[in-house]
Design an enzyme around this catalytic site. Structure first.
Site, PDB file in Angstrom:
ATOM      1  N   ASP A 155      -7.116  23.055  -8.218  1.00 39.07           N
ATOM      2  CA  ASP A 155      -7.305  21.983  -9.195  1.00 39.07           C
ATOM      3  C   ASP A 155      -6.652  22.458 -10.492  1.00 39.07           C
ATOM      4  O   ASP A 155      -7.166  23.345 -11.178  1.00 39.07           O
ATOM      5  CB  ASP A 155      -8.801  21.700  -9.388  1.00 39.07           C
ATOM      6  CG  ASP A 155      -9.046  20.499 -10.296  1.00 39.07           C
ATOM      7  OD1 ASP A 155      -8.203  20.230 -11.172  1.00 39.07           O
ATOM      8  OD2 ASP A 155     -10.089  19.829 -10.131  1.00 39.07           O
ATOM      9  N   LYS A 173      -6.748  12.790 -17.122  1.00 41.28           N
ATOM     10  CA  LYS A 173      -6.933  13.673 -18.281  1.00 41.28           C
ATOM     11  C   LYS A 173      -5.632  13.752 -19.095  1.00 41.28           C
ATOM     12  O   LYS A 173      -5.254  12.786 -19.713  1.00 41.28           O
ATOM     13  CB  LYS A 173      -7.399  15.048 -17.796  1.00 41.28           C
ATOM     14  CG  LYS A 173      -8.549  14.990 -16.778  1.00 41.28           C
ATOM     15  CD  LYS A 173      -9.817  14.469 -17.401  1.00 41.28           C
ATOM     16  CE  LYS A 173     -11.037  14.619 -16.527  1.00 41.28           C
ATOM     17  NZ  LYS A 173     -11.296  13.550 -15.573  1.00 41.28           N
ATOM     18  N   ARG A 222       0.819  -1.221   0.000  1.00 39.46           N
ATOM     19  CA  ARG A 222       0.000   0.000   0.000  1.00 39.46           C
ATOM     20  C   ARG A 222       0.850   1.267   0.000  1.00 39.46           C
ATOM     21  O   ARG A 222       0.421   2.317  -0.456  1.00 39.46           O
ATOM     22  CB  ARG A 222      -0.957  -0.015   1.193  1.00 39.46           C
ATOM     23  CG  ARG A 222      -2.097   0.924   1.016  1.00 39.46           C
ATOM     24  CD  ARG A 222      -3.066   1.030   2.180  1.00 39.46           C
ATOM     25  NE  ARG A 222      -3.228  -0.114   3.029  1.00 39.46           N
ATOM     26  CZ  ARG A 222      -2.705  -0.212   4.253  1.00 39.46           C
ATOM     27  NH1 ARG A 222      -1.971   0.760   4.753  1.00 39.46           N
ATOM     28  NH2 ARG A 222      -2.928  -1.294   4.987  1.00 39.46           N
ATOM     29  N   TYR A 266     -15.518  21.876 -10.283  1.00 43.81           N
ATOM     30  CA  TYR A 266     -16.021  20.610 -10.845  1.00 43.81           C
ATOM     31  C   TYR A 266     -17.122  20.065  -9.923  1.00 43.81           C
ATOM     32  O   TYR A 266     -16.953  20.033  -8.696  1.00 43.81           O
ATOM     33  CB  TYR A 266     -14.824  19.649 -10.913  1.00 43.81           C
ATOM     34  CG  TYR A 266     -15.092  18.262 -11.387  1.00 43.81           C
ATOM     35  CD1 TYR A 266     -15.686  18.018 -12.620  1.00 43.81           C
ATOM     36  CD2 TYR A 266     -14.708  17.170 -10.605  1.00 43.81           C
ATOM     37  CE1 TYR A 266     -15.900  16.722 -13.053  1.00 43.81           C
ATOM     38  CE2 TYR A 266     -14.906  15.869 -11.046  1.00 43.81           C
ATOM     39  CZ  TYR A 266     -15.509  15.652 -12.268  1.00 43.81           C
ATOM     40  OH  TYR A 266     -15.718  14.384 -12.689  1.00 43.81           O
TER      41      TYR A 266
HETATM   42  C1  LIG Z   1     -11.413  19.717 -13.282  1.00 44.17           C
HETATM   43  C2  LIG Z   1     -11.540  18.290 -12.873  1.00 44.17           C
HETATM   44  N1  LIG Z   1     -11.014  17.911 -11.705  1.00 44.17           N
HETATM   45  C3  LIG Z   1     -11.108  16.649 -11.275  1.00 44.17           C
HETATM   46  C4  LIG Z   1     -11.753  15.694 -12.020  1.00 44.17           C
HETATM   47  C5  LIG Z   1     -11.897  14.303 -11.460  1.00 44.17           C
HETATM   48  O1  LIG Z   1     -11.032  13.436 -12.039  1.00 44.17           O
HETATM   49  P1  LIG Z   1     -11.306  11.849 -12.056  1.00 44.17           P
HETATM   50  O2  LIG Z   1     -12.299  11.631 -13.152  1.00 44.17           O
HETATM   51  O3  LIG Z   1      -9.948  11.292 -12.342  1.00 44.17           O
HETATM   52  O4  LIG Z   1     -11.833  11.464 -10.725  1.00 44.17           O
HETATM   53  C6  LIG Z   1     -12.310  16.029 -13.250  1.00 44.17           C
HETATM   54  C7  LIG Z   1     -12.992  14.997 -14.069  1.00 44.17           C
HETATM   55  O5  LIG Z   1     -13.628  15.268 -15.061  1.00 44.17           O
HETATM   56  C8  LIG Z   1     -12.224  17.370 -13.683  1.00 44.17           C
HETATM   57  O6  LIG Z   1     -12.789  17.758 -14.828  1.00 44.17           O
END
Ligand SMILES: Cc1ncc(COP(=O)(O)O)c(C=O)c1O
Length: 401
Positions: A194, A219, A68, A122
């Site tokens: 973010d 992404k 882990r 988000y």
């Molecule tokens: C700006 C942003 N942050 C975080 C995330 C979350 O990522 P994950 O899909 O890997 O959980 C997304 C997903 O679309 C996103 O658009």
């Protein structure tokens, strides 16, 4: 060699060299090394004897201890990501971007604390604040993404974190990050960003005074729509709290997925450049279409976020939005359903183009989204933009039917 030995290397070189420490890529008994850190799959780590167990039982982050806590494949990815953020102490990895966000918030907030969360965040980030954080006695105030230095007026003695997402991944407002960071620092409040849209290549967050940068590696870093992961990269002051929380929450990532992420990371610089070029070609074409109300792309000079974006970011990625002037829901559906080069699907940042309808009016709580025209979000991929434009042209034709 590890690029930790030369912090002055430029980002594209760091992408290539990051995490390739000789102790992770080579085995002296075999007389040489390999280019990529091999995939070390492990739950159990074997110790030589009890004395060894006792010593390594107090292992630090990058000594084999128990699955882990990671293996060299995991550490290589974390190391490579840390190297991209000058001023960062380390990186923790999570099974998704949302897991990284929720772990970061849980690590830094306690019952009675107050969180300032950007209103353009988000949606699942908001759901976590309104759900689990609220249940644990943390209050959240959603602030105007364009608040800038005015954030100072919202900071109370209970405020323990300011969370930013810039540009907002649905509506693409560009925050005045330096002003928000300065106001938060003046009150001793850390900031968490973010940074999925820009990645450290276009916006090195720590260098801009951010304390914790979160990314959905799913992404652009992964880039191939075949793996999910998230990361938290933090300054020395914050790092121990994040690491402790991550251990307590039991987060662990698969070394196979780390190898996929490392593979993606090596080409991030060239892919992002092409995403930017293709995205701008499509965005400029859309801006000239009569069917389009406005294009939400901070790299376009007319965009309200353009000034902040040009000041703070060194480039753009390929995710942006546009509205369909005077159209209704049915017309938007006809438009999207007619597309074939753009897949209909969530997520973004992969090599293939994607489209989704989005409805910020139903999500916002502080600054109402008043634009009546339906919004479409595009993640422009690595195809020839002429083919993407021809596809969108077919969409407009279907919309008019
Ligand atoms: C700006 C942003 N942050 C975080 C995330 C979350 O990522 P994950 O899909 O890997 O959980 C997304 C997903 O679309 C996103 O658009």
């Amino acid at each position: 060699m590890s690029n930790r030995d030369d912090p002055d290397l430029r980002p594209a070189t760091k992408l290539v060299q990051g995490g390739r420490r000789p102790e992770w890529t080579g085995d002296p008994r075999l007389g040489g090394g390999v280019v990529n850190p091999p995939v070390w799959r492990a739950s159990t780590i074997l110790y030589d004897n009890i004395a060894d167990l006792k010593v390594r039982g107090h292992a630090t982050h990058d000594r084999l201890y128990y699955g882990r806590r990671g293996t060299p494949t995991v550490w290589a990815l974390a190391d490579a990501l840390t190297d991209l953020e000058p001023g960062a102490e380390g990186t923790l990895l999570f099974p998704s971007g949302v897991a990284a966000i929720s772990a970061g918030l849980l690590a830094l907030l306690s019952p009675g604390d107050h969180l300032l969360m950007v209103d353009s965040a988000y949606e699942p980030t908001r759901l976590f604040c309104n759900g689990m954080l609220a249940r644990f006695g943390v209050t959240t105030t959603y602030y105007d993404p364009l608040i800038g230095a005015g954030i100072a007026d919202l900071i109370t003695p209970e405020t323990k974190l300011v969370f930013l997402e810039s540009p907002g991944s649905l509506t693409f407002e560009v925050q005045d990050i330096p002003a928000i960071v300065a106001a938060a620092r003046a009150r001793g409040v850390p900031t968490m960003l973010d940074n999925t849209w820009a990645t450290p290549l276009l916006f090195p967050a720590m260098a801009h005074g951010i304390d914790v940068a979160v990314m959905s590696l799913t992404k652009y870093v992964g880039g191939h729509s075949d793996a999910m992961m998230g990361s938290l990269t933090a300054t020395r002051a914050i790092w121990p709290r994040l690491r402790q929380a991550t251990y307590q929450l039991g987060h662990s990532v698969s070394p196979d997925d780390c190898a996929l992420m490392l593979r993606g990371l090596r080409t991030l610089d060239v892919r992002l450049a092409r995403h930017a070029e293709n995205g701008l070609a499509v965005a400029r074409w859309l801006a000239g279409r009569a069917e389009v109300g406005r294009v939400l792309h901070p790299a376009l000079p007319g965009d309200p976020g353009h000034a902040n974006w040009s000041r703070d970011f060194s480039g753009t990625s390929g995710l942006f939005g546009f509205t369909l002037k005077g159209a209704d829901e049915a017309a938007r559906t006809r438009f999207i359903d007619a597309l074939s080069a753009f897949g209909i699907g969530f997520s973004w940042g992969g090599y293939e183009s994607l489209v989704v309808p989005s409805d910020p009016a139903t999500i916002r709580t502080t600054v109402a989204w008043t634009d009546p025209d339906p919004l479409v979000r595009l993640s422009v991929g690595l195809e020839d933009p002429a083919d993407l434009i021809a596809d969108l042209e077919r969409g407009f034709a279907a919309m008019a039917e």
